[in-house]
Design a protein around this motif. Structure first.
Motif, PDB file in Angstrom:
ATOM      1  N   GLU A 158     -27.120  91.306  26.218  1.00  0.00           N
ATOM      2  CA  GLU A 158     -27.454  91.409  25.130  1.00  0.00           C
ATOM      3  C   GLU A 158     -26.261  91.475  23.980  1.00  0.00           C
ATOM      4  OE1 GLU A 158     -29.954  94.688  25.526  1.00  0.00           O
ATOM      5  OE2 GLU A 158     -29.116  95.921  23.384  1.00  0.00           O
ATOM      6  N   TRP A 159     -25.835  92.253  23.862  1.00  0.00           N
ATOM      7  CA  TRP A 159     -24.145  92.240  23.434  1.00  0.00           C
ATOM      8  C   TRP A 159     -22.960  92.434  24.557  1.00  0.00           C
ATOM      9  CZ3 TRP A 159     -21.853  96.922  24.043  1.00  0.00           C
ATOM     10  CH2 TRP A 159     -21.980  97.506  23.703  1.00  0.00           C
ATOM     11  N   ILE A 160     -21.759  91.975  24.239  1.00  0.00           N
ATOM     12  CA  ILE A 160     -20.417  92.029  24.609  1.00  0.00           C
ATOM     13  C   ILE A 160     -19.516  92.427  23.582  1.00  0.00           C
ATOM     14  CG2 ILE A 160     -19.101  91.130  25.922  1.00  0.00           C
ATOM     15  CD1 ILE A 160     -20.299  88.996  26.519  1.00  0.00           C
ATOM     16  N   SER A 161     -18.360  93.582  24.151  1.00  0.00           N
ATOM     17  CA  SER A 161     -17.910  93.796  23.370  1.00  0.00           C
ATOM     18  C   SER A 161     -16.174  93.570  23.952  1.00  0.00           C
ATOM     19  CB  SER A 161     -17.629  95.178  23.363  1.00  0.00           C
ATOM     20  OG  SER A 161     -16.311  95.771  23.232  1.00  0.00           O
ATOM     21  N   THR A 162     -15.612  92.464  23.709  1.00  0.00           N
ATOM     22  CA  THR A 162     -14.243  91.772  24.242  1.00  0.00           C
ATOM     23  C   THR A 162     -12.996  92.383  23.367  1.00  0.00           C
ATOM     24  OG1 THR A 162     -14.356  90.048  22.630  1.00  0.00           O
ATOM     25  CG2 THR A 162     -15.597  89.871  24.558  1.00  0.00           C
ATOM     26  N   MET A 163     -12.195  93.147  24.459  1.00  0.00           N
ATOM     27  CA  MET A 163     -11.024  93.610  23.781  1.00  0.00           C
ATOM     28  C   MET A 163     -10.077  92.745  24.906  1.00  0.00           C
ATOM     29  SD  MET A 163     -11.497  95.876  21.455  1.00  0.00           S
ATOM     30  CE  MET A 163     -12.149  97.449  21.679  1.00  0.00           C
ATOM     31  N   THR A 164      -9.428  91.717  23.734  1.00  0.00           N
ATOM     32  CA  THR A 164      -8.208  91.229  24.438  1.00  0.00           C
ATOM     33  C   THR A 164      -6.997  91.109  24.471  1.00  0.00           C
ATOM     34  OG1 THR A 164      -7.775  89.845  22.129  1.00  0.00           O
ATOM     35  CG2 THR A 164      -9.630  89.525  23.575  1.00  0.00           C
ATOM     36  N   TYR A 165      -6.191  90.959  25.653  1.00  0.00           N
ATOM     37  CA  TYR A 165      -4.641  91.144  25.759  1.00  0.00           C
ATOM     38  C   TYR A 165      -4.418  89.694  25.641  1.00  0.00           C
ATOM     39  CZ  TYR A 165      -6.538  95.505  27.663  1.00  0.00           C
ATOM     40  OH  TYR A 165      -7.365  96.758  27.775  1.00  0.00           O
ATOM     41  N   GLN A 166      -4.141  89.028  24.935  1.00  0.00           N
ATOM     42  CA  GLN A 166      -3.728  87.253  24.590  1.00  0.00           C
ATOM     43  C   GLN A 166      -2.293  86.917  24.552  1.00  0.00           C
ATOM     44  OE1 GLN A 166      -7.278  86.918  21.605  1.00  0.00           O
ATOM     45  NE2 GLN A 166      -6.197  85.041  21.689  1.00  0.00           N
ATOM     46  N   ALA A 167      -2.133  85.775  25.312  1.00  0.00           N
ATOM     47  CA  ALA A 167      -0.580  86.268  25.669  1.00  0.00           C
ATOM     48  C   ALA A 167      -0.460  84.570  24.356  1.00  0.00           C
ATOM     49  CB  ALA A 167      -0.181  84.427  27.265  1.00  0.00           C
ATOM     50  N   ALA A 168       1.392  84.937  24.599  1.00  0.00           N
ATOM     51  CA  ALA A 168       2.386  83.941  23.614  1.00  0.00           C
ATOM     52  C   ALA A 168       1.769  82.545  23.412  1.00  0.00           C
ATOM     53  CB  ALA A 168       3.418  84.383  23.940  1.00  0.00           C
ATOM     54  N   SER A 169       1.067  82.264  24.841  1.00  0.00           N
ATOM     55  CA  SER A 169       1.075  80.472  24.334  1.00  0.00           C
ATOM     56  C   SER A 169       0.007  80.151  23.552  1.00  0.00           C
ATOM     57  CB  SER A 169       0.532  80.086  26.035  1.00  0.00           C
ATOM     58  OG  SER A 169      -0.461  80.873  25.846  1.00  0.00           O
ATOM     59  N   GLY A 170      -0.641  81.364  23.025  1.00  0.00           N
ATOM     60  CA  GLY A 170      -2.033  80.178  22.155  1.00  0.00           C
ATOM     61  C   GLY A 170      -1.603  80.258  20.807  1.00  0.00           C
ATOM     62  N   ALA A 171      -0.444  80.925  20.769  1.00  0.00           N
ATOM     63  CA  ALA A 171       0.038  80.847  19.263  1.00  0.00           C
ATOM     64  C   ALA A 171       1.118  79.693  19.190  1.00  0.00           C
ATOM     65  CB  ALA A 171       0.400  82.201  18.916  1.00  0.00           C
ATOM     66  N   GLY A 172       1.542  79.157  20.378  1.00  0.00           N
ATOM     67  CA  GLY A 172       2.081  77.637  20.202  1.00  0.00           C
ATOM     68  C   GLY A 172       2.760  77.685  21.172  1.00  0.00           C
ATOM     69  N   ALA A 173       4.065  76.447  21.767  1.00  0.00           N
ATOM     70  CA  ALA A 173       4.815  76.396  22.507  1.00  0.00           C
ATOM     71  C   ALA A 173       5.740  77.533  21.681  1.00  0.00           C
ATOM     72  CB  ALA A 173       5.171  75.471  22.805  1.00  0.00           C
ATOM     73  N   LYS A 174       6.203  77.510  20.190  1.00  0.00           N
ATOM     74  CA  LYS A 174       8.069  78.051  20.249  1.00  0.00           C
ATOM     75  C   LYS A 174       7.198  79.541  20.324  1.00  0.00           C
ATOM     76  CE  LYS A 174       9.754  74.622  18.169  1.00  0.00           C
ATOM     77  NZ  LYS A 174      10.423  74.036  19.455  1.00  0.00           N
ATOM     78  N   ASN A 175       6.328  80.005  19.427  1.00  0.00           N
ATOM     79  CA  ASN A 175       5.583  81.348  19.457  1.00  0.00           C
ATOM     80  C   ASN A 175       6.283  81.909  21.478  1.00  0.00           C
ATOM     81  OD1 ASN A 175       4.427  80.241  17.990  1.00  0.00           O
ATOM     82  ND2 ASN A 175       3.506  82.996  17.583  1.00  0.00           N
ATOM     83  N   MET A 176       6.524  80.598  22.434  1.00  0.00           N
ATOM     84  CA  MET A 176       6.172  81.079  23.561  1.00  0.00           C
ATOM     85  C   MET A 176       7.634  81.426  23.801  1.00  0.00           C
ATOM     86  SD  MET A 176       4.544  78.784  26.726  1.00  0.00           S
ATOM     87  CE  MET A 176       4.261  79.544  28.357  1.00  0.00           C
TER      88      MET A 176
END
Ligand code: HSE
Length: 371
Positions: A158-176
């Motif tokens: 019916e619906w979803i609430s997502t609370m994320t824990y996102q890795a540095a790689s998602g922001a790019g190689a330099k961020n990682m």
């Protein structure tokens, strides 16, 4: 249309490298004739073997005539490249297939978001309509959909609430790299004071002092991520949402081609992890089904989801970025009914952001075209 020539752009970037490794592992390079395009290393021949084969001369990624000879262009070069060259190729009458990792075209009408284990029917009908633009989804969305595909298949959400824990790689190689440099900076800062008696509180003061100081590398994140977290990802959108949070709703519904949109919302947070995105999910089901039945659906949905029993030892051993990084496994666990009510399901998932979140759907799309 007989497909033969495949051009790859952006193969040296982080997603590109993961893609090339996966293509080698799955023998995808036997599908056709591959040409590598580069914005910076043109005219060079690839000396010796790379990814198990000789790719010959690297061509210029801005050479429209060379690009136009391709039946398929697969790009991990990023949104700016897409925005510049995709319209140019289209204007020149190029009618090949465009497979893209960047988000630039995702919400365009002509583009299909690809996540074939979940939306093969959507991809197939786009191909039947003669569409040629296929774009990988936002990593967080793709990983969530793969992990709880069983519930979508059974039309239970019916619906979803997502609370994320996102890795540095998602922001790019330099961020990682910056995340590792931040931890390293703190480590080196502490080394200087090894002679000082170090209680937990003294250590905390020193660490906090270092992460708040100018000596901490922060050019890419702008702030400390090591020993902290960043509760905002991407730009500001509407209604107080970040763009990353908005994608949860818009891309989920585009990928599934829902007739009645499923609400998806939550808070997206960057944490000091390298390449696995995790998410804590609250799922409102439209039926009160027994937990064993729900677990069965989740477990059977696709070959990559791994349902971890809701037990402390197994969860801590198997449902973490440390355990999952570098694999195609979609870890799913902490599955239980919530005290909020019988139709509220709690779940936690972790998946490699560079694999199912980025490279894997692209190489699979190439196979779909050839098969
Ligand atoms: N936008 C995602 C992130 C990356 O920042 O983690 C991939 O979609």
């Amino acid at each position: 249309m007989q497909l033969k020539n495949i051009g790859i752009v952006g193969w040296r970037g982080m997603v590109g490298q993961v893609l090339m490794e996966r293509m080698q592992a799955e023998n995808d390079f036997s599908l056709g004739e591959f040409t590598l395009f580069s914005a910076s290393a043109t005219g060079r021949s690839v000396s010796g073997k790379m990814y198990g084969r000789d790719f010959g001369k690297i061509l210029d990624a801005s050479d429209l005539n060379a690009l136009k000879k391709m039946d398929v262009i697969l790009t991990c070069q990023g949104g700016d490249y897409t925005k510049q060259y995709y319209p140019m190729l289209k204007r020149e009458g190029w009618r090949g297939f465009w497979i893209d990792a960047a988000s630039a075209l995702r919400m365009e009408k002509e583009a299909t978001i690809i996540l074939d284990p979940v939306n093969m029917h959507v991809i197939k009908s786009a191909l039947q309509r003669g569409e040629t633009t296929f774009v990988g989804g936002n990593c967080t969305v793709s990983l969530m959909l793969m992990a709880i595909q069983g519930l979508f298949k059974a039309n239970l959400v019916e619906w979803i609430s997502t609370m994320t824990y996102q890795a540095a790689s998602g922001a790019g190689a330099k961020n990682m790299e910056e995340l590792v440099a931040q931890y390293d900076c703190v480590g080196r800062g502490l080394q200087k004071n090894l002679n000082v008696a170090q209680s937990a509180l003294e250590l905390e003061k020193k660490v906090t002092g270092i992460i708040r100081s100018e000596e901490l590398p922060h050019e890419h994140f702008g702030h400390p991520l090591a020993y902290s977290l960043l509760p905002w990802i991407d730009s500001e959108y509407e209604m107080g949402q970040s763009r990353e949070e908005w994608k949860g709703f818009s891309e989920t519904n585009k990928i599934l081609q829902t007739t009645k949109p499923i609400p998806v919302d939550g808070t997206c947070v960057r944490v000091g992890v390298l390449r696995c995105h995790s998410q804590g999910l609250t799922i409102k089901l439209n039926q009160n089904l027994p937990l064993s039945e729900i677990e069965g659906m989740l477990r059977e949905a696709n070959p990559w989801v791994k349902l971890v029993p809701n037990k402390k030892d197994l969860t801590l051993a198997e449902l973490t970025p440390a355990a999952i990084s570098g694999t195609l496994t979609l870890g799913l666990g902490r599955v239980r009914k919530m005290r909020l009510g019988d139709s509220f399901l709690n779940a936690f998932t972790s998946g490699d952001q560079l694999l199912w979140g980025a490279a894997e759907p692209l190489r699979r799309m190439l196979r779909i075209l050839f098969e």
